[in-house]
Motif scaffolding. Structure first.
Motif, PDB file in Angstrom:
ATOM      1  N   ARG A 153     124.016  43.343  37.252  1.00 52.17           N
ATOM      2  CA  ARG A 153     125.266  44.019  37.803  1.00 52.17           C
ATOM      3  C   ARG A 153     125.352  45.297  37.350  1.00 52.17           C
ATOM      4  O   ARG A 153     125.811  46.142  37.903  1.00 52.17           O
ATOM      5  CB  ARG A 153     126.242  42.930  37.432  1.00 52.17           C
ATOM      6  N   PHE A 154     125.097  45.566  36.101  1.00 51.65           N
ATOM      7  CA  PHE A 154     125.220  46.853  35.333  1.00 51.65           C
ATOM      8  C   PHE A 154     123.931  47.637  35.204  1.00 51.65           C
ATOM      9  O   PHE A 154     122.884  47.098  34.916  1.00 51.65           O
ATOM     10  CB  PHE A 154     125.734  46.541  33.954  1.00 51.65           C
ATOM     11  N   THR A 155     123.920  48.837  35.174  1.00 52.60           N
ATOM     12  CA  THR A 155     122.708  49.611  35.127  1.00 52.60           C
ATOM     13  C   THR A 155     123.147  50.796  34.272  1.00 52.60           C
ATOM     14  O   THR A 155     124.053  51.637  34.420  1.00 52.60           O
ATOM     15  CB  THR A 155     122.232  50.206  36.347  1.00 52.60           C
ATOM     16  N   ILE A 156     122.132  51.028  32.837  1.00 56.13           N
ATOM     17  CA  ILE A 156     122.510  52.181  32.222  1.00 56.13           C
ATOM     18  C   ILE A 156     121.443  53.346  32.587  1.00 56.13           C
ATOM     19  O   ILE A 156     120.347  52.866  32.757  1.00 56.13           O
ATOM     20  CB  ILE A 156     122.437  51.806  30.684  1.00 56.13           C
ATOM     21  N   SER A 157     121.875  54.326  32.780  1.00 56.02           N
ATOM     22  CA  SER A 157     121.097  55.517  33.168  1.00 56.02           C
ATOM     23  C   SER A 157     121.530  56.696  32.429  1.00 56.02           C
ATOM     24  O   SER A 157     122.348  56.919  31.567  1.00 56.02           O
ATOM     25  CB  SER A 157     121.213  55.734  34.743  1.00 56.02           C
ATOM     26  N   ARG A 158     120.801  57.922  32.655  1.00 51.73           N
ATOM     27  CA  ARG A 158     120.953  59.081  31.728  1.00 51.73           C
ATOM     28  C   ARG A 158     120.416  60.135  32.639  1.00 51.73           C
ATOM     29  O   ARG A 158     119.455  60.282  33.499  1.00 51.73           O
ATOM     30  CB  ARG A 158     120.237  59.285  30.607  1.00 51.73           C
ATOM     31  N   VAL A 159     121.189  61.507  32.594  1.00 51.92           N
ATOM     32  CA  VAL A 159     120.658  62.527  32.872  1.00 51.92           C
ATOM     33  C   VAL A 159     120.417  63.547  31.814  1.00 51.92           C
ATOM     34  O   VAL A 159     121.353  64.197  31.009  1.00 51.92           O
ATOM     35  CB  VAL A 159     121.407  63.519  33.878  1.00 51.92           C
ATOM     36  N   ILE A 160     119.297  63.712  31.150  1.00 55.00           N
ATOM     37  CA  ILE A 160     118.890  64.402  29.971  1.00 55.00           C
ATOM     38  C   ILE A 160     119.565  65.822  30.019  1.00 55.00           C
ATOM     39  O   ILE A 160     120.110  66.450  29.101  1.00 55.00           O
ATOM     40  CB  ILE A 160     117.591  64.398  29.724  1.00 55.00           C
ATOM     41  N   ALA A 161     119.275  66.266  30.913  1.00 51.59           N
ATOM     42  CA  ALA A 161     119.727  67.955  31.041  1.00 51.59           C
ATOM     43  C   ALA A 161     121.357  68.133  30.906  1.00 51.59           C
ATOM     44  O   ALA A 161     121.796  69.287  30.573  1.00 51.59           O
ATOM     45  CB  ALA A 161     119.268  68.590  32.547  1.00 51.59           C
ATOM     46  N   GLU A 162     121.974  66.982  31.279  1.00 45.32           N
ATOM     47  CA  GLU A 162     123.506  67.034  31.423  1.00 45.32           C
ATOM     48  C   GLU A 162     124.096  66.178  29.939  1.00 45.32           C
ATOM     49  O   GLU A 162     125.140  66.223  29.695  1.00 45.32           O
ATOM     50  CB  GLU A 162     124.031  66.452  32.429  1.00 45.32           C
ATOM     51  N   ASN A 163     123.181  65.849  29.201  1.00 43.80           N
ATOM     52  CA  ASN A 163     123.586  65.098  27.964  1.00 43.80           C
ATOM     53  C   ASN A 163     124.389  64.170  28.253  1.00 43.80           C
ATOM     54  O   ASN A 163     125.264  63.768  27.631  1.00 43.80           O
ATOM     55  CB  ASN A 163     124.341  66.133  26.927  1.00 43.80           C
ATOM     56  N   THR A 164     124.147  63.311  29.465  1.00 45.94           N
ATOM     57  CA  THR A 164     125.061  62.441  29.914  1.00 45.94           C
ATOM     58  C   THR A 164     124.450  61.084  29.960  1.00 45.94           C
ATOM     59  O   THR A 164     123.219  60.901  30.470  1.00 45.94           O
ATOM     60  CB  THR A 164     125.627  62.870  31.163  1.00 45.94           C
ATOM     61  N   VAL A 165     125.175  59.900  29.617  1.00 51.16           N
ATOM     62  CA  VAL A 165     124.398  58.550  29.901  1.00 51.16           C
ATOM     63  C   VAL A 165     125.848  58.237  30.829  1.00 51.16           C
ATOM     64  O   VAL A 165     126.936  58.270  30.807  1.00 51.16           O
ATOM     65  CB  VAL A 165     124.373  57.902  28.719  1.00 51.16           C
ATOM     66  N   TYR A 166     125.116  57.398  31.803  1.00 52.59           N
ATOM     67  CA  TYR A 166     126.067  56.640  32.591  1.00 52.59           C
ATOM     68  C   TYR A 166     126.006  55.143  32.631  1.00 52.59           C
ATOM     69  O   TYR A 166     124.871  54.601  32.197  1.00 52.59           O
ATOM     70  CB  TYR A 166     125.743  56.832  34.220  1.00 52.59           C
ATOM     71  N   LEU A 167     126.848  54.344  32.886  1.00 51.17           N
ATOM     72  CA  LEU A 167     126.997  52.822  33.078  1.00 51.17           C
ATOM     73  C   LEU A 167     127.442  52.659  34.630  1.00 51.17           C
ATOM     74  O   LEU A 167     128.820  52.919  34.764  1.00 51.17           O
ATOM     75  CB  LEU A 167     127.610  52.342  32.292  1.00 51.17           C
ATOM     76  N   GLN A 168     126.544  52.376  35.393  1.00 52.10           N
ATOM     77  CA  GLN A 168     126.898  51.994  36.585  1.00 52.10           C
ATOM     78  C   GLN A 168     127.271  50.313  36.650  1.00 52.10           C
ATOM     79  O   GLN A 168     126.480  49.500  36.287  1.00 52.10           O
ATOM     80  CB  GLN A 168     125.774  52.005  37.839  1.00 52.10           C
TER      81      GLN A 168
END
Length: 116
Positions: free
Chosen positions: A66-81
Motif C-alpha cells: 500500500r505504501f511506497t517510499i521513493s526519493r528525488v536525489i537532486a531535490e534532497n527529497t524523500v516521499y511516502l506514497q
C-alpha cells in the motif's frame, strides 16, 4: 545535524491516498538510511518504511503493498506514497535520517487522519 521538513499530511477517507514529502537540508545520499515513522498518541513510534542510500527499501508488514517510499536525489527529497489508507493508518508521520545506526535528524511530523 540535518534539518528535515515534512509535509503532505491531511484528512482523507478510507481507501484514499496521500503523498508525504520530506526535504533534507543536505544531500540525502550522505545518510545511511532515510525513513518514515509514525506515532499514535500513547504508543511507541513505529518504523513504516526505509530507503537505504543504495536504494534498497523495507516496509512494515502492515503497509506492504500500500505504501511506497521513493526519493528525488537532486531535490534532497524523500516521499511516502500512501494508497488505500485505512483508519488504523491515522498517526503523526515523521521522517528520519540516520548515519550508520545513529539518528541525525527528525522531521517535525505531519498528521495523517483517515476517516472510516
Amino acid at each position: 545535524q540535518v534539518q528535515l521538513v515534512a509535509s503532505g499530511g491531511g484528512l482523507v477517507q478510507a481507501g484514499g491516498s496521500l503523498r508525504l514529502s520530506c526535504v533534507a537540508s543536505g544531500s540525502i545520499l550522505s545518510y545511511t538510511t532515510m525513513s518514515w515513522y509514525r506515532q499514535v498518541t500513547g504508543k511507541q513510534r513505529e518504523l513504516v518504511a526505509t530507503m537505504a542510500a543504495g536504494g534498497v527499501t523495507n516496509y512494515a508488514d502492515s503497509v506492504k503493498g500500500r505504501f511506497t517510499i521513493s526519493r528525488v536525489i537532486a531535490e534532497n527529497t524523500v516521499y511516502l506514497q500512501m494508497n488505500n489508507l485505512q483508519p488504523e493508518d491515522t498517526a503523526v508521520y515523521y521522517c528520519n535520517a540516520r548515519k550508520a545506526w545513529t539518528t541525525v535528524g527528525w522531521g517535525q511530523g505531519t498528521q495523517v487522519t483517515v476517516s472510516s
